[in-house]
Design a protein around this motif. Structure first.
Motif, PDB file in Angstrom:
ATOM      1  N   THR A 141      27.565  96.696  -0.294  1.00 13.80           N
ATOM      2  CA  THR A 141      28.612  95.035  -0.712  1.00 13.80           C
ATOM      3  C   THR A 141      27.129  94.074  -0.589  1.00 13.80           C
ATOM      4  O   THR A 141      26.844  93.722   0.344  1.00 13.80           O
ATOM      5  CB  THR A 141      29.766  94.369   0.295  1.00 13.80           C
ATOM      6  N   HIS A 142      27.072  93.760  -1.592  1.00 10.78           N
ATOM      7  CA  HIS A 142      25.716  92.979  -1.677  1.00 10.78           C
ATOM      8  C   HIS A 142      25.991  91.830  -1.678  1.00 10.78           C
ATOM      9  O   HIS A 142      25.267  91.168  -0.326  1.00 10.78           O
ATOM     10  CB  HIS A 142      25.711  92.668  -3.340  1.00 10.78           C
ATOM     11  N   VAL A 143      27.019  90.591  -1.698  1.00  9.17           N
ATOM     12  CA  VAL A 143      27.174  89.706  -0.453  1.00  9.17           C
ATOM     13  C   VAL A 143      28.925  90.344  -0.349  1.00  9.17           C
ATOM     14  O   VAL A 143      29.926  89.509  -0.997  1.00  9.17           O
ATOM     15  CB  VAL A 143      27.618  88.410  -0.821  1.00  9.17           C
ATOM     16  N   ASP A 144      29.151  90.163   1.186  1.00  3.63           N
ATOM     17  CA  ASP A 144      30.772  90.156   1.419  1.00  3.63           C
ATOM     18  C   ASP A 144      31.468  88.922   1.692  1.00  3.63           C
ATOM     19  O   ASP A 144      31.056  87.886   2.067  1.00  3.63           O
ATOM     20  CB  ASP A 144      30.606  90.759   2.670  1.00  3.63           C
ATOM     21  N   VAL A 149      27.570  87.165   4.211  1.00  3.51           N
ATOM     22  CA  VAL A 149      26.642  87.778   4.925  1.00  3.51           C
ATOM     23  C   VAL A 149      25.255  89.017   3.154  1.00  3.51           C
ATOM     24  O   VAL A 149      26.477  89.361   2.194  1.00  3.51           O
ATOM     25  CB  VAL A 149      26.392  89.371   5.490  1.00  3.51           C
ATOM     26  N   LEU A 150      24.341  88.541   2.887  1.00  5.10           N
ATOM     27  CA  LEU A 150      24.032  89.328   1.844  1.00  5.10           C
ATOM     28  C   LEU A 150      23.418  90.757   2.527  1.00  5.10           C
ATOM     29  O   LEU A 150      22.526  90.667   2.971  1.00  5.10           O
ATOM     30  CB  LEU A 150      22.794  88.341   1.305  1.00  5.10           C
ATOM     31  N   VAL A 174      30.689  91.607  -6.386  1.00  7.12           N
ATOM     32  CA  VAL A 174      31.803  90.484  -7.520  1.00  7.12           C
ATOM     33  C   VAL A 174      31.669  88.965  -6.472  1.00  7.12           C
ATOM     34  O   VAL A 174      31.726  88.059  -7.398  1.00  7.12           O
ATOM     35  CB  VAL A 174      32.817  91.082  -6.162  1.00  7.12           C
ATOM     36  N   CYS A 175      30.770  89.067  -5.292  1.00  3.29           N
ATOM     37  CA  CYS A 175      30.658  87.887  -4.921  1.00  3.29           C
ATOM     38  C   CYS A 175      29.097  87.823  -5.664  1.00  3.29           C
ATOM     39  O   CYS A 175      27.683  86.511  -4.735  1.00  3.29           O
ATOM     40  CB  CYS A 175      30.848  87.148  -3.358  1.00  3.29           C
ATOM     41  N   ALA A 308      23.820  84.569   2.415  1.00  2.00           N
ATOM     42  CA  ALA A 308      24.382  84.376   0.237  1.00  2.00           C
ATOM     43  C   ALA A 308      23.930  83.330   0.392  1.00  2.00           C
ATOM     44  O   ALA A 308      23.927  81.697   0.701  1.00  2.00           O
ATOM     45  CB  ALA A 308      25.660  84.913   0.210  1.00  2.00           C
ATOM     46  N   HIS A 309      23.652  82.844  -1.315  1.00  2.00           N
ATOM     47  CA  HIS A 309      23.167  82.284  -1.782  1.00  2.00           C
ATOM     48  C   HIS A 309      23.806  81.036  -2.963  1.00  2.00           C
ATOM     49  O   HIS A 309      24.378  80.059  -2.795  1.00  2.00           O
ATOM     50  CB  HIS A 309      21.621  81.658  -2.603  1.00  2.00           C
ATOM     51  N   GLY A 310      24.926  81.293  -2.387  1.00  2.22           N
ATOM     52  CA  GLY A 310      26.140  81.774  -3.127  1.00  2.22           C
ATOM     53  C   GLY A 310      27.429  81.063  -2.519  1.00  2.22           C
ATOM     54  O   GLY A 310      29.268  80.186  -2.715  1.00  2.22           O
ATOM     55  N   MET A 311      27.398  81.178  -1.168  1.00  2.00           N
ATOM     56  CA  MET A 311      28.546  80.727  -0.572  1.00  2.00           C
ATOM     57  C   MET A 311      27.740  80.082   1.258  1.00  2.00           C
ATOM     58  O   MET A 311      26.462  80.585   1.405  1.00  2.00           O
ATOM     59  CB  MET A 311      29.854  81.686  -0.223  1.00  2.00           C
TER      60      MET A 311
END
Length: 385
Positions: A141-144, A149-150, A174-175, A308-311
């Motif tokens: 999972t790339h970003v859970d 977590v990235l 997905v994220c 992660a950079h999107g959340m």
């Protein structure tokens, strides 16, 4: 400025805020899903996805199917593994567990390399697991979305290709897709599954994925038929190939309005270099994480390399519960998400920062959110010592 009716800023890790032009695309008049107008748009959309995933390999195959991101798990489970196959799942949160459950439902024998909440499996642990058994497939999972977590993909792929070269590498993106870099060809990935409503910036309802030629061949040479009808690559691959070649085709009815919205979103994304898009998400993320630290809050993902950079998922002070602060944020015009990781759900909240909320300079979503968070914490009795 947006022409949308006034509404709270939706800053959860998906669905995200949408651009006006994307929403307007949803208002297209009804049309045939095998008519020339839609065929042209759908074909262009599939070609755009090749650019987003950074693949030029003609053997790679994009899929856009009506459904949620979870449908991507079924595509993988129904086509790339057979009952009794060994699969290695790298566990970094709630959604990693979900992928494992889906694979198990289809009869795979799943082994998980588990990590504590807020961390991810390390490469030496993965190497040890790969050396112990022959795995048909590895999922990461790339970003859970449950933890922020990235996971690192490039070095992971290099490891898998070195230790277990026949193991397919499938990414739950997905994220991450459209806010974290994914170099499909360069990193030698076999599958990335995602959804429309997160960083891609299109309303929910589309399962979006890219599979390598190696993965497509695996689906075609399996000993048993695909274990799903709707999620069968045998049924969908010729449809996607035909649409991309601008030929009418039919297996199950797509959503013309959603596909048009996706086409608009991808056109906006590809209008500028992807590297610039990823950099702007990193800059916004750094700013938000700095502000969170200044408020005295700890992130669920403690290691900066794993963030992660999107959340951003952040622990609340012990005296503050998600059920206390989320309604206060809502009254201030900001919607955050509660925690969903079963071990820590009552201790943290999640802030999604991707897409137009980060990229559109006319919006003030991020400033508004940080101000609201500071004020809400104060109203809950917390101030940094």
């Amino acid at each position: 400025m947006s022409t949308q009716p006034a509404h709270p800023a939706l800053l959860i890790p998906g669905p995200i805020e949408f651009d006006d032009a994307v929403l307007q695309s949803m208002g297209h008049f009804s049309e045939s899903h095998v008519g020339p107008g839609f065929i042209s748009v759908f074909g262009d959309t599939l070609s755009q996805l090749r650019k987003l995933f950074q693949t030029t390999d003609p053997a790679s195959q994009p899929f856009v199917i009506s459904g949620s991101g979870t449908l991507g798990w079924d595509l993988v489970s129904a086509n790339l593994v057979e009952a009794g196959d060994d699969v290695l799942v790298l566990q970094s949160g709630y959604f990693s567990d979900g992928f494992a459950d889906c694979l198990t439902t289809y009869g795979a024998i799943v082994t998980q390399v588990k990590a504590a909440p807020g961390s991810r499996p390390q490469l030496d642990e993965v190497e040890k697991a790969l050396s112990a058994k022959n795995y048909k497939l590895l999922t990461v999972t790339h970003v859970d979305t449950s933890t922020g977590v990235l996971s690192e993909l490039k070095k992971l792929s290099e490891l898998v290709h070195k230790v277990s070269p026949d193991t397919l590498i499938v990414v739950d993106g997905v994220c991450s897709v459209a806010c974290e870099e994914i170099a499909f060809d360069d990193w030698k990935l076999d599958g990335v599954v995602t959804a429309s409503q997160k960083a891609i910036g299109c309303p929910a309802g589309l399962s979006i994925s890219m599979f390598s030629g190696r993965a497509i061949e695996r689906s075609q040479t399996r000993k048993t038929p695909p274990s799903s009808y709707f999620a069968s690559m045998k049924n969908w691959t010729p449809i996607m190939k035909n649409y991309e070649a601008k030929k009418a085709s039919y297996f199950a009815t797509p959503s013309p309005q959603l596909v048009r919205a996706l086409h608009t979103a991808l056109t906006q994304i590809l209008d500028k270099p992807l590297a610039e898009r990823f950099a702007r998400h990193r800059e916004a993320s750094d700013r938000i994480k700095k502000a969170v630290a200044e408020l005295g809050l700890q992130q669920v993902a403690a290691n900066p390399d794993d963030q992660a950079h999107g959340m951003t998922a952040m622990y609340l002070p012990e005296s503050v519960k998600p059920t206390d602060i989320l309604p206060i944020l809502g009254k201030k015009g900001v919607v955050f998400a509660g925690g969903i990781h079963k071990e820590i759900a009552s201790r943290y909240i999640r802030f999604g920062h991707m897409g137009v909320s980060v990229l559109d300079p006319s919006r003030n979503d991020i400033d508004k959110a940080l101000t609201a968070l500071k004020e809400a914490l104060a109203e809950c009795g917390h101030s940094k010592a």
